[in-house]
Enzyme design. Structure first.
Site, PDB file in Angstrom:
ATOM      1  N   ASP A 102       0.933  -1.419   0.140  1.00 50.56           N
ATOM      2  CA  ASP A 102       0.021  -0.078   0.233  1.00 50.56           C
ATOM      3  C   ASP A 102       0.804   1.235   0.055  1.00 50.56           C
ATOM      4  OD1 ASP A 102       0.714  -0.781   2.537  1.00 50.56           O
ATOM      5  OD2 ASP A 102      -0.634   0.449   3.525  1.00 50.56           O
ATOM      6  N   GLU A 119      -0.627  -1.684   5.306  1.00 51.79           N
ATOM      7  CA  GLU A 119       0.354  -1.750   6.343  1.00 51.79           C
ATOM      8  C   GLU A 119       0.275  -0.192   7.046  1.00 51.79           C
ATOM      9  OE1 GLU A 119       3.459  -0.976   8.896  1.00 51.79           O
ATOM     10  OE2 GLU A 119       3.499   0.481   7.334  1.00 51.79           O
TER      11      GLU A 119
HETATM   12 ZN   LIG Z   1       5.197   4.012   6.150  1.00 50.59          ZN
HETATM   13 ZN   LIG Z   2       6.582   1.411   5.397  1.00 49.75          ZN
END
Ligand SMILES: [Zn+2]
Ligand SMILES: [Zn+2]
Length: 387
Positions: A80, A137
């Site tokens: 991401d 994440e």
């Molecule tokens: Zn980051």
């Molecule tokens: Zn990262």
């Protein structure tokens, strides 16, 4: 054993993938196109299984080696991007304003794909390699969701490894440490409820701004006077919103911030202390407060034996003078922590050279690091799954 020859040969192709992904950033769980790109590549390489939709949009590829071992290890990348507008002006810059690969997850994804291609070609190991591509994440807990979806059990993963690029660390260097390598990142909101009134008659009010200011300064005593000076804690107030006119004391003030710690005892202590300090201060001044405390990512904890394997492999590739095996931890958070809570493993930093920092609109992943990253993944798989 320096950089693998084949990894160096893959450099141009993997750079192309990296820049393709970089130009098309996607956020949190909405990484459909990136996940589809990853799944298509894994199939093209001849992965034995390609499973999509784990942790909503995560992808796992299984590559089986020569041999009958049922052992499996997991190698993980994140896919991401971040909600920010890129200003690098590079030819492969983001084509979507407000979205940008400013943390290098494009590079992580491309390097792990490069390793998957290599491992599927050579299969010079006994057991299975699970290449794990996670969504979300940057705040969504996609790694946690993949673990909750039963990824570890489903693929029999016994050890799990992660890698993140680090600006400021020269290309060709690695940094790691046993124990906490990244922080637990907790978030809080505080609403101070007082009694508003005329700015000229403060004695008839309970001023939430004056009390909020006391909260800001008193919470700094958690790090200086509550926690052992040899331990780490960061308390940052990052929002303070109150009021609407020059001559009106408002009813309420809203504060928010983050607490970052490297071990669970300090984490508990900091949360308890924050609540005590806020409740004590508002009571002393006749106000009340609502406190919301949200435990976000846990500490990213590197297990000793697996950290030793990671150091040995990195040393094999770049030499001991280029591996810092006792690096300082970072106070940022990392969603890979959930995978390390589920299985033993280690998280390593790979040098990104003299680039802008992570989460900066000027940042770009350094393609010079690609061959080092692929070599690390490949050697790690081959060593952990040696006969
Ligand atoms: Zn980051
Ligand atoms: Zn990262």
């Amino acid at each position: 054993m320096p950089i693998l020859n084949r990894a160096a040969e893959l450099q141009d192709e993997v750079t192309e993938w990296r820049r393709h992904i970089h130009a098309r950033p996607e956020l949190l769980f909405a990484v459909e196109n990136t996940a589809a790109f990853v799944a298509a590549k894994l199939k093209e390489f001849g992965a034995d299984e390609v499973v999509t939709g784990i942790g909503r949009t995560g992808v796992v590829g299984i590559i089986r080696g020569n041999g009958s071992s049922s052992r499996a290890i997991g190698l993980r990348a994140d896919m991401d991007a971040l909600p920010l507008t890129e200003i690098t002006g590079k030819p492969w810059a983001s084509t979507t304003p407000g979205k940008m690969h400013a943390c290098g997850h494009d590079g992580h994804t491309a390097m792990l794909l490069g390793a998957a291609k290599y491992l599927a070609e050579t299969r010079n190991f006994n057991g299975s390699v699970a290449v794990i591509f996670q969504p979300a994440e940057e705040g969504g807990g996609g790694g946690n969701l993949m673990v909750k979806d039963g990824m570890m059990e489903r693929f029999g993963i016994e050890e799990v490894y992660g890698m993140h690029n680090l600006p400021g660390l020269p290309v060709g260097k690695f940094a790691i440490r046993t124990g906490a390598i990244m922080a637990a990142t907790d978030e809080f909101t505080i609403t101070v409820r007082g009694r508003g009134g005329h700015a000229a008659m403060p004695h008839t009010t309970i001023d939430p701004i004056a009390i909020g200011a006391q909260i800001v300064s008193n919470l700094q005593l958690i790090s200086s006077r509550t926690v052992d000076p040899l331990r780490s804690v960061v308390v940052s107030i990052t929002k303070f919103n109150a009021g609407f006119a020059h001559n009106v004391i408002p009813n309420e003030a809203a504060l928010a911030g983050t607490v970052r710690t490297l071990d669970s005892a300090v984490r508990d202590l900091a949360e308890d202390r924050l609540k005590q300090v806020v409740q004590g201060l508002v009571a002393a001044h006749g106000a009340t407060a609502d406190i919301g405390f949200h435990r976000n990512y846990p500490v990213t904890y590197n297990h000793p034996a697996e950290t030793g394997h990671a150091v040995a492999v990195a040393t094999d590739i770049v030499g001991s003078q280029n591996v810092d095996a006792n690096a300082d931890p970072l106070m940022g958070g990392e969603d890979f922590s959930y995978m390390l809570n589920a299985r033993p493993g280690a998280f390593i930093f790979i040098g990104n050279g003299d680039t802008a920092g992570l989460h900066s609109p000027s940042y770009d992943f350094n393609d010079e690091a690609i061959a080092h990253g692929i070599s690390y993944w490949v050697r790690l798989a081959e060593q952990r799954l040696a006969d």
